[in-house]
Design an enzyme around this catalytic site. Structure first.
Site, PDB file in Angstrom:
ATOM      1  N   SER A   1       9.631   3.368   2.547  1.00 12.16           N
ATOM      2  CA  SER A   1       9.014   2.576   1.483  1.00 12.16           C
ATOM      3  C   SER A   1       7.507   2.656   1.593  1.00 12.16           C
ATOM      4  O   SER A   1       6.956   2.925   2.666  1.00 12.16           O
ATOM      5  CB  SER A   1       9.441   1.112   1.595  1.00 12.16           C
ATOM      6  OG  SER A   1       8.785   0.486   2.696  1.00 12.16           O
ATOM      7  N   ASP A   2       6.830   2.420   0.467  1.00  7.25           N
ATOM      8  CA  ASP A   2       5.419   2.114   0.569  1.00  7.25           C
ATOM      9  C   ASP A   2       5.300   0.769   1.285  1.00  7.25           C
ATOM     10  O   ASP A   2       6.283   0.040   1.434  1.00  7.25           O
ATOM     11  CB  ASP A   2       4.771   2.080  -0.817  1.00  7.25           C
ATOM     12  CG  ASP A   2       3.275   2.371  -0.768  1.00  7.25           C
ATOM     13  OD1 ASP A   2       2.654   2.160   0.288  1.00  7.25           O
ATOM     14  OD2 ASP A   2       2.723   2.811  -1.794  1.00  7.25           O
ATOM     15  N   TRP A   3       4.101   0.427   1.705  1.00  5.76           N
ATOM     16  CA  TRP A   3       3.916  -0.754   2.537  1.00  5.76           C
ATOM     17  C   TRP A   3       4.253  -2.030   1.748  1.00  5.76           C
ATOM     18  O   TRP A   3       3.637  -2.328   0.730  1.00  5.76           O
ATOM     19  CB  TRP A   3       2.494  -0.775   3.072  1.00  5.76           C
ATOM     20  CG  TRP A   3       2.340  -0.098   4.411  1.00  5.76           C
ATOM     21  CD1 TRP A   3       1.655  -0.585   5.480  1.00  5.76           C
ATOM     22  CD2 TRP A   3       2.895   1.150   4.851  1.00  5.76           C
ATOM     23  NE1 TRP A   3       1.752   0.285   6.549  1.00  5.76           N
ATOM     24  CE2 TRP A   3       2.502   1.355   6.188  1.00  5.76           C
ATOM     25  CE3 TRP A   3       3.685   2.129   4.249  1.00  5.76           C
ATOM     26  CZ2 TRP A   3       2.865   2.475   6.935  1.00  5.76           C
ATOM     27  CZ3 TRP A   3       4.051   3.250   4.976  1.00  5.76           C
ATOM     28  CH2 TRP A   3       3.646   3.411   6.296  1.00  5.76           C
TER      29      TRP A   3
END
Length: 825
Positions: free
Chosen positions: A267-269
């Protein structure tokens, strides 16, 4: 450089916004367009199987989410590994333009500047420098490259990606990934998918037609998979009502079933929103922590909601990539003992020169020669403050970065007279308050500084207050209003990274503009020393200080033969621009300086397109984007003609805020009611300008040289596999060695009833020639480039029949035309 750069063209497969992909679509697509690039073969083997069998559930889960690195090197993420089984940890670092850790790294020019070179071979070298330095700096995974298309000129991260054109984007990302991974660093292509803006990026729900999705945004991602990228990062936004990081149609249907991706998806952060839906959709790793894939996933496995096989599948994907890179059996190449700083600097310079894009050059303003080179006024804040990189996760701490003023002075030589004026103040002047030492006030650790007093104005005025600080941001109140309040999480996270948010001496900077009435105003300041102590300054910019700065710039400009005026726009992750105009009062500065001296070159250090109402009054305009640590030397080399400006625009520059694809249509950008419609369809970038008959300020592919070129003899013939082959001759007809970028554009197929652009980039070649030299050039145009996605059949359809191919030096400067038959497969 390869003889035929277009052989690097990716063959992309994508899918619909409703993303109802049929199981057999991938096979049908391959049959329609010929074999696609094969993904790297999976490496499973006994080692991965053995490790997976020996891991406990708790150990497996440590692979599926980030944790806090006890020995952090300043990187973005960390996976702890399993020491008892000899599985090493993974360190994950940002790095679109160099490795972002605490230590110094080469600050390369922004990816959009790399793309402006139209040179996939250079992208490969760019990747190799980042790959080498990443491993030397203790990293295992690079959170780059970004491949989302430039869709809106307002997007805050346009400098981190490549282009508005799918073909060019695909070619470049593939080569950069190969370069990164050739050095043993795992690449991560991002943000999958449709993360084309920063505004509302965590909530916006994107709607796009199937044909448009396949032919535009996803082409670069498929090229990355074909190049063997080890990891893919999911996006923040939703697609058709489903968060991208739990979108099964994207993560499994497209990425794995269609393209055969065998790496892992992270995932992105903080872009994960669930446990079971995300894991079962195809997300393998939550970053940067374990809210959803930590204890919550453990409970889901133990209560039977999630079978442990689903956890094993994700762990296997991660271990498989680690095995492929030799991280499990000790066969990975030894980490470099140190960065090769000189090699990094050489590459940074080459990219900056190759991407330098000359937009305008009237009356031979450039190059600076003779009297023009011996009397030069440099104006603008970024003339003395190096502007190496953009803000946010793209920020890199370079070994060094010279100022353009220093580079221009050195290049002009001892006999020249080089002067400087600020023109536009970024950091303010000391605040005139009695009884307060705001110009360098120190607060010891554990102490608190307070001040209460007044400001007195003789007349109403606009004041910009600035606070520079090292520790906890001081509280400043004017007439009871707090000036520097907490902003959203992302804005606070990236504070102190970027030109306007960092003072030249490294202090963080915040600013606030107020309209003040004449008379007395209360001022209250509180600053805490915290555990480390801090230093702060309080400054201001007023109408009077601005007028004095402009007056000094005009005086210096009048006294010089030539002027080089540096203009800026400071972009960063987490925010979009609200206008295409230059920020601050720079337009007024340019107006004043060009009125005083028309031999003015404006150098643009901007992230993306800007409007230029002042254009006709300038002598030249040089687009330098964010040129990296060697940007000053590269800028000087181009200004003085030591090298030809080699760049071409990878995005269209609009005339105004009202004349571009997003203008006047809030459903397109930024979205309304949380929903955004990509209603432009396949007409991204220059294709929209062609379809709507809108004249751009500068077209896609535009860029001038210091010499001239003649194109002749365009011939296009059928090629095996449904493609075409274009042949032509280019001659340098001028007196200087120079660069041209030959661009081929394909017209629509008469045999397809599908929506098609009036013309689309089909191939290109970067060519450098000496005076009088000519070259016979051959550029293949693959079948994929001549195909459209059929949303009814969910596959590619070759555009057969007589196709018109135009050759030129931009999407609007098309000089030669040929026609050829595309034969059915």
């Amino acid at each position: 450089m390869p003889e035929n750069v277009s052989e690097n063209v990716s063959e992309n497969v994508t899918r619909r916004t409703t993303l109802r992909l049929l199981t057999g679509a991938a096979a049908a697509a391959a049959a329609a367009t010929g074999p696609a690039h094969a993904a790297a073969p999976p490496i499973t083997g006994d080692r991965v199987d053995d490790l997976l069998a020996r891991l406990t559930l708790d150990e497996k889960l440590t692979f599926l989410h980030g944790a806090k690195d006890p020995h952090s090197l300043g990187q973005a993420g960390w996976i702890p590994g399993v020491p008892r089984l000899g599985i090493p940890p993974l360190r994950l670092a940002d790095g679109p333009a160099g490795v972002r850790v605490r230590a110094h790294a080469t600050a390369l020019p922004a990816p959009v500047m790399l793309a402006s070179a139209f040179d996939p071979a250079l992208a490969h070298e760019y990747g190799r420098v980042i790959g080498h330095e990443g491993r030397a700096l203790g990293q295992d995974v690079l959170l780059s490259p970004m491949v989302n298309l430039i869709r809106t000129p307002y997007a805050g991260r346009n400098f981190e990606t490549f282009s508005e054109d799918p073909l060019l984007t695909a070619d470049l990302v593939a080569e950069e990934i190969r370069g990164i991974q050739d050095e043993g660093l795992i690449a991560t292509v991002k943000h999958f998918a449709l993360n084309n803006q920063e505004k509302d990026r965590t909530t916006v729900d994107v709607r796009i037609g199937e044909q448009a999705l396949h032919e535009t945004e996803l082409r670069g991602f498929e090229a990355a998979v074909a190049a063997g990228t080890g990891a893919v990062m999911g996006a923040y936004n939703k697609v058709d009502g489903v968060h991208a990081c739990e979108n099964r149609a994207l993560l499994t249907g497209v990425l794995r079933e269609m393209w055969g991706f065998d790496g892992w998806v992270m995932s992105d952060w903080d872009a994960t929103h669930s446990t079971v839906p995300s894991l079962t959709a195809g997300l393998d790793m939550e970053m940067p922590a374990g809210r959803w894939f930590g204890d919550a996933l453990r409970r889901a496995v133990r209560d039977g909601t999630v079978p442990e096989d689903a956890v094993d599948r994700s762990v296997r994907r991660i271990l498989t990539v680690m095995a492929r890179f030799g991280l499990l059996d000790g066969t990975a190449p030894a980490r470099p003992a140190a960065r090769d700083r000189e090699a990094g600097a050489r590459l940074a310079y080459r990219v900056a020169v190759a991407g330098a894009t000359l937009l305008r050059n009237e009356h031979a303003t450039l190059p600076l020669t003779g009297p023009a080179a011996r009397s030069v006024a440099v104006i603008g804040p970024t003339g003395t403050v190096p502007f190496a990189s953009g803000g946010g996760s793209a920020h890199v701490v370079p070994d060094r970065a010279d100022s353009p003023l220093a580079a221009i002075t050195a290049r002009a030589g001892d006999g020249a007279h080089v002067t400087y004026a600020l023109g536009e103040d970024l950091y303010g002047k000391p605040l005139p308050v009695r009884g307060a030492a705001f110009e360098g006030q120190r607060v010891r650790a554990g102490k608190t500084y307070t001040y209460e007093g007044t400001l007195t104005l003789d007349d109403p005025d606009e004041w910009t207050f600035l606070v520079h600080y090292t520790g906890t941001r001081p509280q400043v109140f004017v007439d009871g209003t707090e000036l520097f309040t907490l902003r959203d999480r992302e804005a606070e996270l990236f504070a102190g990274f970027g030109l306007v948010s960092t003072a030249p001496d490294g202090l963080k900077v915040r600013r606030r503009t107020l309209r003040l009435t004449a008379g007395r105003h209360t001022l209250r300041v509180t600053a805490t020393g915290g555990t480390q102590g801090q230093l702060f300054r309080l400054r201001r910019i007023t109408t009077a200080t601005r007028a004095a700065d402009v007056a000094e710039a005009v005086r210096v400009a009048r006294a010089a033969h030539s002027v080089v005026l540096f203009a800026y726009e400071d972009a960063a992750e987490g925010r979009d621009r609200t206008t295409l105009a230059l920020p601050g009062h720079q337009e007024a500065l340019i107006d004043a300086v060009t009125a005083a001296n028309p031999r003015t070159t404006v150098v643009l250090n901007t992230s993306s397109a800007v409007t230029m109402p002042w254009l006709d009054r300038t002598g030249a305009v040089l687009q330098m984007y964010y040129p990296g640590q060697e940007g000053a030397a590269a800028t000087a080399a181009v200004l003085f003609g030591d090298t030809d400006p080699g760049g071409r625009l990878t995005q269209t520059f609009p005339v105004s805020d009202t004349r571009h694809p997003m203008a006047g249509n809030p459903r397109r950008y930024p979205g309304t009611g949380g929903i955004q419609e990509y209603s432009e369809g396949i007409r991204t970038g220059y294709r929209w300008y062609d379809a709507e008959g809108v004249e751009p300020l500068f077209p896609f592919g535009h860029g001038l040289s210091y010499t001239t070129f003649a194109y002749a003899g365009l011939a296009v013939t059928p090629a095996p596999g449904g493609g075409l082959t274009a042949r032509f001759t280019v001659r340098n007809t001028g007196r200087r060695t120079g660069v041209t970028v030959a661009q081929l554009y394909a017209g629509p197929s008469p045999d397809l009833t599908l929506d098609q652009p009036a013309r689309a980039l089909a191939g290109y070649r970067r060519i450098e020639l000496r005076p009088g030299q000519f070259r016979h050039v051959t550029v293949p145009i693959p079948a994929r480039t001549l195909s459209c996605w059929d949303p009814e059949r969910h596959t590619w359809a070759l555009g057969t029949g007589t196709r018109t191919i135009r050759l030129g030096t931009s999407s609007r400067d098309l000089r030669l035309t040929a026609r050829a038959e595309v034969l059915p497969l």
